[in-house]
Design a protein around this motif. Structure first.
Motif, PDB file in Angstrom:
ATOM      1  N   HIS A  96      45.949  33.987  28.839  1.00 42.19           N
ATOM      2  CA  HIS A  96      45.006  35.093  29.028  1.00 42.19           C
ATOM      3  C   HIS A  96      45.738  36.393  28.701  1.00 42.19           C
ATOM      4  CE1 HIS A  96      42.548  37.493  32.288  1.00 42.19           C
ATOM      5  NE2 HIS A  96      42.300  37.924  31.059  1.00 42.19           N
ATOM      6  N   MET A 142      46.050  40.156  28.460  1.00 45.90           N
ATOM      7  CA  MET A 142      45.517  41.453  28.911  1.00 45.90           C
ATOM      8  C   MET A 142      46.360  42.527  28.238  1.00 45.90           C
ATOM      9  SD  MET A 142      44.846  40.320  32.825  1.00 45.90           S
ATOM     10  CE  MET A 142      45.812  38.816  32.637  1.00 45.90           C
ATOM     11  N   SER A 192      46.803  29.723  38.310  1.00 45.29           N
ATOM     12  CA  SER A 192      47.378  30.881  37.617  1.00 45.29           C
ATOM     13  C   SER A 192      48.841  31.041  38.019  1.00 45.29           C
ATOM     14  CB  SER A 192      46.606  32.152  37.959  1.00 45.29           C
ATOM     15  OG  SER A 192      47.276  33.251  37.382  1.00 45.29           O
ATOM     16  N   PRO A 212      40.835  43.004  35.957  1.00 43.66           N
ATOM     17  CA  PRO A 212      42.091  42.369  35.553  1.00 43.66           C
ATOM     18  C   PRO A 212      43.298  43.245  35.850  1.00 43.66           C
ATOM     19  CG  PRO A 212      40.890  43.180  33.637  1.00 43.66           C
ATOM     20  CD  PRO A 212      39.970  43.334  34.813  1.00 43.66           C
ATOM     21  N   GLY A 213      44.433  42.574  36.087  1.00 45.81           N
ATOM     22  CA  GLY A 213      45.681  43.296  36.311  1.00 45.81           C
ATOM     23  C   GLY A 213      46.472  42.790  37.497  1.00 45.81           C
ATOM     24  N   PHE A 214      45.788  42.173  38.453  1.00 41.72           N
ATOM     25  CA  PHE A 214      46.476  41.742  39.674  1.00 41.72           C
ATOM     26  C   PHE A 214      45.871  40.452  40.214  1.00 41.72           C
ATOM     27  CE2 PHE A 214      46.633  46.310  39.283  1.00 41.72           C
ATOM     28  CZ  PHE A 214      47.980  46.589  39.471  1.00 41.72           C
ATOM     29  N   GLY A 215      46.729  39.641  40.819  1.00 42.71           N
ATOM     30  CA  GLY A 215      46.236  38.495  41.572  1.00 42.71           C
ATOM     31  C   GLY A 215      45.889  38.938  42.982  1.00 42.71           C
ATOM     32  N   GLY A 216      45.239  38.063  43.730  1.00 42.59           N
ATOM     33  CA  GLY A 216      44.998  38.310  45.146  1.00 42.59           C
ATOM     34  C   GLY A 216      43.899  39.294  45.476  1.00 42.59           C
ATOM     35  N   HIS A 249      47.244  28.321  33.681  1.00 37.49           N
ATOM     36  CA  HIS A 249      46.688  29.622  33.290  1.00 37.49           C
ATOM     37  C   HIS A 249      47.825  30.641  33.317  1.00 37.49           C
ATOM     38  CE1 HIS A 249      43.470  32.624  32.777  1.00 37.49           C
ATOM     39  NE2 HIS A 249      44.202  33.391  33.591  1.00 37.49           N
ATOM     40  N   ASP A 279      37.719  33.756  36.490  1.00 35.21           N
ATOM     41  CA  ASP A 279      39.090  34.170  36.779  1.00 35.21           C
ATOM     42  C   ASP A 279      39.125  35.327  37.771  1.00 35.21           C
ATOM     43  OD1 ASP A 279      41.800  34.481  36.722  1.00 35.21           O
ATOM     44  OD2 ASP A 279      41.896  35.248  34.664  1.00 35.21           O
ATOM     45  N   GLY A 280      39.616  35.026  38.963  1.00 38.92           N
ATOM     46  CA  GLY A 280      39.843  36.064  39.969  1.00 38.92           C
ATOM     47  C   GLY A 280      39.156  35.769  41.288  1.00 38.92           C
ATOM     48  N   GLY A 281      39.943  35.669  42.340  1.00 35.84           N
ATOM     49  CA  GLY A 281      39.377  35.517  43.685  1.00 35.84           C
ATOM     50  C   GLY A 281      38.679  34.190  43.937  1.00 35.84           C
ATOM     51  N   ASP A 337      48.932  34.545  32.619  1.00 34.75           N
ATOM     52  CA  ASP A 337      48.461  35.927  32.489  1.00 34.75           C
ATOM     53  C   ASP A 337      49.529  36.797  31.853  1.00 34.75           C
ATOM     54  OD1 ASP A 337      45.888  35.762  33.786  1.00 34.75           O
ATOM     55  OD2 ASP A 337      46.964  35.497  35.677  1.00 34.75           O
ATOM     56  N   GLY A 377      44.794  31.476  41.575  1.00 32.62           N
ATOM     57  CA  GLY A 377      46.193  31.861  41.705  1.00 32.62           C
ATOM     58  C   GLY A 377      46.642  31.869  43.143  1.00 32.62           C
ATOM     59  N   SER A 378      46.341  32.967  43.847  1.00 33.17           N
ATOM     60  CA  SER A 378      46.852  33.118  45.213  1.00 33.17           C
ATOM     61  C   SER A 378      46.290  32.049  46.149  1.00 33.17           C
ATOM     62  CB  SER A 378      46.555  34.517  45.742  1.00 33.17           C
ATOM     63  OG  SER A 378      45.227  34.870  45.497  1.00 33.17           O
ATOM     64  N   LEU A 431      50.759  33.349  37.597  1.00 37.65           N
ATOM     65  CA  LEU A 431      51.082  34.690  38.090  1.00 37.65           C
ATOM     66  C   LEU A 431      51.417  34.662  39.588  1.00 37.65           C
ATOM     67  CD1 LEU A 431      51.141  37.747  37.285  1.00 37.65           C
ATOM     68  CD2 LEU A 431      48.762  37.867  38.049  1.00 37.65           C
TER      69      LEU A 431
HETATM   70  O1  LIG Z   1      43.946  37.378  35.114  1.00 35.38           O
HETATM   71  C1  LIG Z   1      44.120  37.462  36.318  1.00 35.38           C
HETATM   72  C2  LIG Z   1      44.309  38.787  36.983  1.00 35.38           C
HETATM   73  O2  LIG Z   1      44.258  39.790  36.042  1.00 35.38           O
HETATM   74  C3  LIG Z   1      44.066  36.223  37.108  1.00 35.38           C
HETATM   75  O3  LIG Z   1      44.310  35.085  36.319  1.00 35.38           O
HETATM   76  C4  LIG Z   1      44.798  36.174  38.430  1.00 35.38           C
HETATM   77  O4  LIG Z   1      46.109  35.699  38.272  1.00 35.38           O
HETATM   78  C5  LIG Z   1      44.043  35.292  39.372  1.00 35.38           C
HETATM   79  O5  LIG Z   1      44.639  35.365  40.617  1.00 35.38           O
HETATM   80  P1  LIG Z   1      43.828  35.154  41.969  1.00 35.38           P
HETATM   81  O6  LIG Z   1      42.718  36.184  42.001  1.00 35.38           O
HETATM   82  O7  LIG Z   1      43.269  33.756  41.912  1.00 35.38           O
HETATM   83  O8  LIG Z   1      44.848  35.365  43.017  1.00 35.38           O
END
Ligand SMILES: O=C(CO)[C@@H](O)[C@H](O)COP(=O)(O)O
Ligand SMILES: [Co+2]
Length: 219
Positions: free
Chosen positions: A67, A69, A9, A142-146, A34, A176-178, A36, A198-199, A11
């Motif tokens: 993606h 949002m 990602s 959705p809205g934030f990475g990490g 990916h 998607d996420g974590g 965002d 992402g992170s 982002l």
């Molecule tokens: O769509 C999203 C967040 O809204 C994701 O695509 C994040 O960018 C994933 O980031 P990590 O959770 O892997 O840090």
């Protein structure tokens, strides 16, 4: 052997060194970019928009997975095609006429994805599953990475896999996420085809090696 796709990602990239980070993905075993896009209305954050995606597209040599949002995504479908999107994913919760949105995305020659929030029941996709190329199961809000991975996701993946199989659909399941090396294998065993990270990737000492490791543990 399963070819699980890895989608870093952007982002979580260093925006002051965006071209360097894009080249890193080009030179890695990653399969997709990916991207965002957040509007500050559908989600409580604003990421980046059209000019930045345009710049990314000029350098990216792999599939661009966008993606969205944003509310009312139908307004921008043809714009995202022009900006280089190969897959365009809209949120189930943002579409009043989801079937129409999917048709419009395909009419532009893109693959059509649907993202679904942690609180939304996966069974709501039963009636459109054959029209969806990719379901993006949000494993964070959705809205934030990490953010931390929501454990209920495993159950959702298995439920979606059952819906896809029963309907004879060929929909890909994206998470998607974590996502990290701790949950990647279990997600793939439950039925995931694409992992967004992402992170975990961009925060690593060696992002190329981290992508290679994710690829290896999910085959
Ligand atoms: O769509 C999203 C967040 O809204 C994701 O695509 C994040 O960018 C994933 O980031 P990590 O959770 O892997 O840090
Ligand atoms: Co995303």
């Amino acid at each position: 052997m399963k070819n699980t796709l890895i989608a870093p990602s952007v982002l979580a990239a260093d925006f002051a060194n965006l071209q360097r980070d894009i080249e890193m993905i080009n030179n890695s075993e990653a399969d997709w970019f990916h991207i965002d896009i957040m509007d500050g209305v559908f989600v409580p954050n604003i990421s980046f928009g059209m000019p930045v995606l345009n710049a990314i597209s000029k350098h990216a040599k792999k599939t661009i997975d966008v993606h969205l949002m944003i509310i009312d995504p139908d307004r921008y479908i043809s714009t995202f095609k022009k900006l280089g999107a190969d897959i365009l994913t809209v949120h189930y919760e943002a579409c009043t006429h989801l079937h129409r949105s999917l048709q419009a995305i395909k009419a532009e020659g893109m693959k059509a994805g649907v993202a679904i929030n942690p609180h939304t029941n996966i069974s709501l996709l039963e009636d459109t599953i054959k029209d969806i190329d990719l379901v993006c199961i949000m494993s964070v809000n959705p809205g934030f990475g990490g953010q931390s991975f929501i454990e209920n996701t495993y159950k959702k993946v298995a439920q979606l896999k059952e819906i896809i199989t029963r309907n004879g659909a060929s929909t890909l399941i994206e998470i998607d996420g974590g996502v990290t090396n701790k949950n990647a294998k279990q997600l793939v065993d439950a039925g995931a085809d694409v992992l967004v990270a992402g992170s975990y990737v961009f925060g690593a000492q060696d992002p190329i090696a981290t992508i290679a490791d994710l690829k290896k543990i999910t085959q």
